[in-house]
Scaffold this motif. Structure first.
Motif, PDB file in Angstrom:
ATOM      1  N   ALA A 173      34.402  29.559  10.490  1.00 42.53           N
ATOM      2  CA  ALA A 173      33.876  28.329   9.900  1.00 42.53           C
ATOM      3  C   ALA A 173      33.299  27.435  10.986  1.00 42.53           C
ATOM      4  N   ILE A 174      32.110  26.877  10.707  1.00 43.64           N
ATOM      5  CA  ILE A 174      31.452  25.974  11.641  1.00 43.64           C
ATOM      6  C   ILE A 174      31.015  24.710  10.897  1.00 43.64           C
ATOM      7  N   LEU A 175      30.917  23.601  11.632  1.00 45.81           N
ATOM      8  CA  LEU A 175      30.443  22.331  11.098  1.00 45.81           C
ATOM      9  C   LEU A 175      29.246  21.875  11.919  1.00 45.81           C
ATOM     10  N   ILE A 176      28.185  21.406  11.235  1.00 47.54           N
ATOM     11  CA  ILE A 176      26.952  21.014  11.917  1.00 47.54           C
ATOM     12  C   ILE A 176      26.484  19.669  11.399  1.00 47.54           C
ATOM     13  N   SER A 177      26.178  18.761  12.308  1.00 55.83           N
ATOM     14  CA  SER A 177      25.568  17.480  11.956  1.00 55.83           C
ATOM     15  C   SER A 177      24.053  17.645  11.989  1.00 55.83           C
ATOM     16  N   LEU A 178      23.400  17.527  10.849  1.00 60.20           N
ATOM     17  CA  LEU A 178      21.986  17.879  10.705  1.00 60.20           C
ATOM     18  C   LEU A 178      21.081  16.706  11.093  1.00 60.20           C
ATOM     19  N   ASP A 179      21.037  16.429  12.390  1.00 61.41           N
ATOM     20  CA  ASP A 179      20.263  15.288  12.882  1.00 61.41           C
ATOM     21  C   ASP A 179      18.972  15.705  13.582  1.00 61.41           C
ATOM     22  N   ASN A 180      18.619  16.989  13.519  1.00 57.77           N
ATOM     23  CA  ASN A 180      17.435  17.494  14.223  1.00 57.77           C
ATOM     24  C   ASN A 180      16.455  18.057  13.201  1.00 57.77           C
ATOM     25  N   PRO A 181      15.456  17.273  12.778  1.00 57.00           N
ATOM     26  CA  PRO A 181      14.552  17.744  11.731  1.00 57.00           C
ATOM     27  C   PRO A 181      13.687  18.900  12.198  1.00 57.00           C
ATOM     28  N   GLY A 182      13.272  19.713  11.250  1.00 59.35           N
ATOM     29  CA  GLY A 182      12.442  20.871  11.532  1.00 59.35           C
ATOM     30  C   GLY A 182      12.858  22.027  10.652  1.00 59.35           C
ATOM     31  N   VAL A 183      12.431  23.208  11.033  1.00 55.83           N
ATOM     32  CA  VAL A 183      12.840  24.437  10.351  1.00 55.83           C
ATOM     33  C   VAL A 183      13.508  25.314  11.394  1.00 55.83           C
ATOM     34  N   TRP A 184      14.790  25.622  11.178  1.00 60.39           N
ATOM     35  CA  TRP A 184      15.597  26.250  12.217  1.00 60.39           C
ATOM     36  C   TRP A 184      16.215  27.558  11.732  1.00 60.39           C
ATOM     37  N   ASN A 185      16.094  28.569  12.574  1.00 55.51           N
ATOM     38  CA  ASN A 185      16.524  29.918  12.245  1.00 55.51           C
ATOM     39  C   ASN A 185      18.043  30.063  12.318  1.00 55.51           C
ATOM     40  N   LEU A 186      18.631  30.666  11.296  1.00 55.40           N
ATOM     41  CA  LEU A 186      20.042  31.048  11.271  1.00 55.40           C
ATOM     42  C   LEU A 186      20.071  32.552  11.092  1.00 55.40           C
ATOM     43  N   ARG A 187      20.649  33.279  12.046  1.00 55.12           N
ATOM     44  CA  ARG A 187      20.485  34.735  12.040  1.00 55.12           C
ATOM     45  C   ARG A 187      21.705  35.443  12.586  1.00 55.12           C
ATOM     46  N   GLU A 211      10.176  13.676  13.729  1.00 54.74           N
ATOM     47  CA  GLU A 211       9.767  15.060  13.950  1.00 54.74           C
ATOM     48  C   GLU A 211       8.378  15.083  14.566  1.00 54.74           C
ATOM     49  N   MET A 212       8.216  15.891  15.593  1.00 54.03           N
ATOM     50  CA  MET A 212       6.915  15.976  16.248  1.00 54.03           C
ATOM     51  C   MET A 212       5.904  16.687  15.351  1.00 54.03           C
ATOM     52  N   ALA A 213       4.638  16.314  15.515  1.00 51.67           N
ATOM     53  CA  ALA A 213       3.559  16.991  14.811  1.00 51.67           C
ATOM     54  C   ALA A 213       3.264  18.324  15.478  1.00 51.67           C
ATOM     55  N   ALA A 214       2.474  19.130  14.795  1.00 49.71           N
ATOM     56  CA  ALA A 214       2.064  20.407  15.384  1.00 49.71           C
ATOM     57  C   ALA A 214       1.363  20.157  16.712  1.00 49.71           C
ATOM     58  N   PRO A 215       1.633  20.970  17.742  1.00 52.28           N
ATOM     59  CA  PRO A 215       0.986  20.758  19.040  1.00 52.28           C
ATOM     60  C   PRO A 215      -0.502  21.059  18.979  1.00 52.28           C
ATOM     61  N   ALA A 216      -1.243  20.516  19.935  1.00 50.31           N
ATOM     62  CA  ALA A 216      -2.688  20.707  19.967  1.00 50.31           C
ATOM     63  C   ALA A 216      -3.066  22.176  20.119  1.00 50.31           C
ATOM     64  N   ASN A 217      -2.193  22.956  20.732  1.00 48.71           N
ATOM     65  CA  ASN A 217      -2.517  24.368  20.975  1.00 48.71           C
ATOM     66  C   ASN A 217      -1.912  25.302  19.926  1.00 48.71           C
ATOM     67  N   VAL A 218      -1.540  24.761  18.755  1.00 53.08           N
ATOM     68  CA  VAL A 218      -0.876  25.566  17.743  1.00 53.08           C
ATOM     69  C   VAL A 218      -1.694  26.813  17.405  1.00 53.08           C
TER      70      VAL A 218
END
Length: 582
Positions: free
Chosen positions: A502-516, A543-550
């Motif tokens: 069992a793990i607990l996570i504080s979801l304070d980092n916006p974005g799309v994050w991989n769980l694998r 949340e940062m915008a897409a980078p210029a070099n996306v």
């Protein structure tokens, strides 16, 4: 257009330059790295084979930075297939665009280069980078990533006399393309051919098990000195027990968090995990000493050859290492020995981490849980005639278009936000289903392993408080056994066979994050999902915008301009930036 005497640059490269220049003048220092990923031929187990090298080295060179550095890593793909590098444990605050997995980045095509740009914000510790797609990690492409404390932040131990990186992992003499072909055909990979230590095979401690002529690793040390030894399991699926003959391992840090300092004679390191030990060279120098990484939770007599052996050499040593290896753990009469060892890894709540305040001042045990996800894994299943690995009955389909890029372009049908919060009573299926997580929520994730093998799971963008392990099936009563005071916070956690974590996570980092699953074969076969965490009041500050070099791919491929490789040194080097912009 010429820029300070340089040759013509594409608009794409110029935008990269402009963005990185803005980084250079930020309050925190700017650091650039250039990584060329290519094939070389080596013979780590006595058989010539193609491996993936970084800057011509196997394993790759270290990335060595300091907390809050702004980092640009220009990656040149010199392979014959797509490439992505990911940064295991680096949290990429507000910037999942740089995470280097298919849900967040388009792959770097062959003969292209792409620059990752991120800040190692409020982090310290021992991590590693590796290729995240096409099963490439099975052929190499990995290297250490070290984030040092700022000088004003003390470390909770005396400054070591030296720093030693040890990368261990199970290894096959077949390359990654042959291994993934086997997986695609529904076959098991079988027993590995050996264990490598820093890309080298075993010292010939046994003339029957180890053939002559294999190159092995030697760690040179001085008597009486203490070294910080950073150990990473970069393998495919095998838990390895790490030990140094006649020496104690004083645990000090794991994946960015200082631990209660405890002595061990041996330590289980699961796939994808990283640890720092303080080791004092307090033995006599009558001979060298063995450094061992051997397979765990297997038939030991059958797996004897799957053992990595290196040499610890004192500068005043009088002879070579000899005799039997230090013995592995004996679990015959204590089935919970490894789990109890895992429970003993606790956070040093009186030590500072990346910030001046003690890292344990976050009272996670007093926060109300907002959502619970029970994620259950079982042995591989057959779905539409193919062998797949699942979580809650879903085998994740590799996305063609990164998710936040799809969001920004208002694309529909790229993914679903319907990942089940518990196992479903239905037939297994393939899908692109994400967890619709709540920004600033406090989530409980229970990893239930109903498979017969050890597994590890990794969460990108976060560290999680590892509050409980036990055998059997989790129930709500299991919460009574949680560690609510000083549980270690980390990004990669083991789940024992027929057991739960069992793990607990504080979801304070916006974005799309991989769980694998960090077991490479299970990940390849679909054992993953993503947490989509979006601030409903997003105003450009969370949340940062897409980078210029996306990069663009999949449904947005038509937006991608042609790219020409350019030298990171000439474009992004600090001296050239100063000359061009000063």
């Amino acid at each position: 257009m010429a820029l300070c005497g340089f040759s013509m640059l594409s608009l794409f490269s110029y935008l990269q330059f402009a963005l990185l220049a803005s980084f250079c003048f930020a309050a925190d220092p700017f650091v650039s790295n250039e990584l060329h990923v290519s094939y070389i031929t080596v013979s780590p187990l006595g058989v010539p084979q193609q491996v993936i090298a970084v800057n011509g080295k196997f394993p790759g060179p270290p990335i060595n930075v300091t907390t809050n550095n702004n980092l640009a890593v220009n990656v040149y793909n010199e392979l014959d297939e797509d490439l992505l590098l990911t940064w295991s444990g680096i949290q990429m605050r507000r910037n999942s665009w740089q995470d280097g997995v298919l849900g967040t980045n388009c792959p770097i095509p062959p003969k292209w280069n792409w620059t990752y740009q991120f800040q190692v914000k409020d982090q310290i510790g021992s991590f590693f980078y590796f290729p995240s797609i096409n099963f490439q990690r099975a052929s190499g492409g990995f290297g250490p990533f070290i984030i040092n404390n700022r000088e004003i932040i003390p470390i909770p131990f005396a400054q070591p006399d030296g720093d030693i990186v040890i990368m261990i992992g199970d290894w096959y003499t077949q390359n990654h393309t042959a291994l993934r072909t086997a997986l695609d055909a529904g076959k098991s990979l079988g027993m590995p051919d050996g264990v490598l230590i820093n890309g080298k095979g075993p010292f010939r401690y046994n003339t029957t098990l180890v053939p002559d002529g294999i190159e092995y690793e030697t760690f040179n040390v001085d008597p009486g000195k203490t070294y910080r030894i950073r150990v990473h399991n970069v393998g495919i699926s095998t838990t390895l027990n790490f030990r140094i003959q006649n020496h104690n391992l004083l645990l000090a840090e794991t994946e960015g968090y200082y631990t209660i300092q405890s002595n061990y004679t041996q330590f289980d390191i699961h796939v994808g995990q990283s640890y720092s030990f303080l080791v004092t060279m307090d033995q006599n120098a009558s001979s060298d000493y063995y450094v061992v990484a051997s397979a765990r939770f297997v038939n030991e007599s059958l797996w004897q050859m799957v053992t990595g052996v290196a040499i610890l050499h004192y500068s005043n040593s009088k002879g070579s290492a000899a005799g039997p290896l230090p013995p592995p753990p004996d679990d015959v009469y204590d089935k919970e020995a490894s789990m109890n060892q895992a429970r003993s890894v606790r956070q040093n709540t009186s030590a500072s981490g990346a910030r001046p305040n003690p890292q344990g001042s976050f009272h996670y045990g007093q926060i109300n849980i907002t959502d619970t996800y029970m994620l259950k894994v079982v042995p591989p299943e057959t779905i539409n005639g193919k062998t797949q690995a699942t979580i809650n009955g879903i085998s994740f389909v590799k996305p063609e278009t990164p998710f936040r890029l799809a969001d920004q372009h208002n694309l529909r049908g790229i993914y679903k936000l319907d990942f089940p919060s518990k196992p479903m009573n239905r037939s297994p299926m393939t899908d692109i289903s994400l967890i619709n997580a709540t920004y600033k929520g406090f989530i409980e994730i229970v990893l239930q392993n109903n498979d017969t093998i050890m597994q590890t799971f990794h969460i990108d963008g976060y560290s999680a408080f590892v509050v409980g392990y036990s055998y059997g099936n989790w129930s709500e009563d299991s919460r009574n056994s949680y560690n609510k005071w000083d549980a270690i916070s980390r990004c990669t956690v083991q789940v024992y066979p027929e057991a739960w974590t069992a793990i607990l996570i504080s979801l304070d980092n916006p974005g799309v994050w991989n769980l694998r699953s960090e077991n490479l074969d299970k990940w390849y076969l679909g054992q993953e999902t993503y947490l989509r965490i979006v601030n409903p009041e997003e105003n450009g500050k969370t949340e940062m915008a897409a980078p210029a070099n996306v990069l663009y791919c999949g449904a947005l491929k038509s937006l991608q301009p042609e790219q020409h490789q350019s030298s990171a040194t000439s474009i992004f080097g600090a001296e050239n930036l100063a000359g061009c912009l000063g």
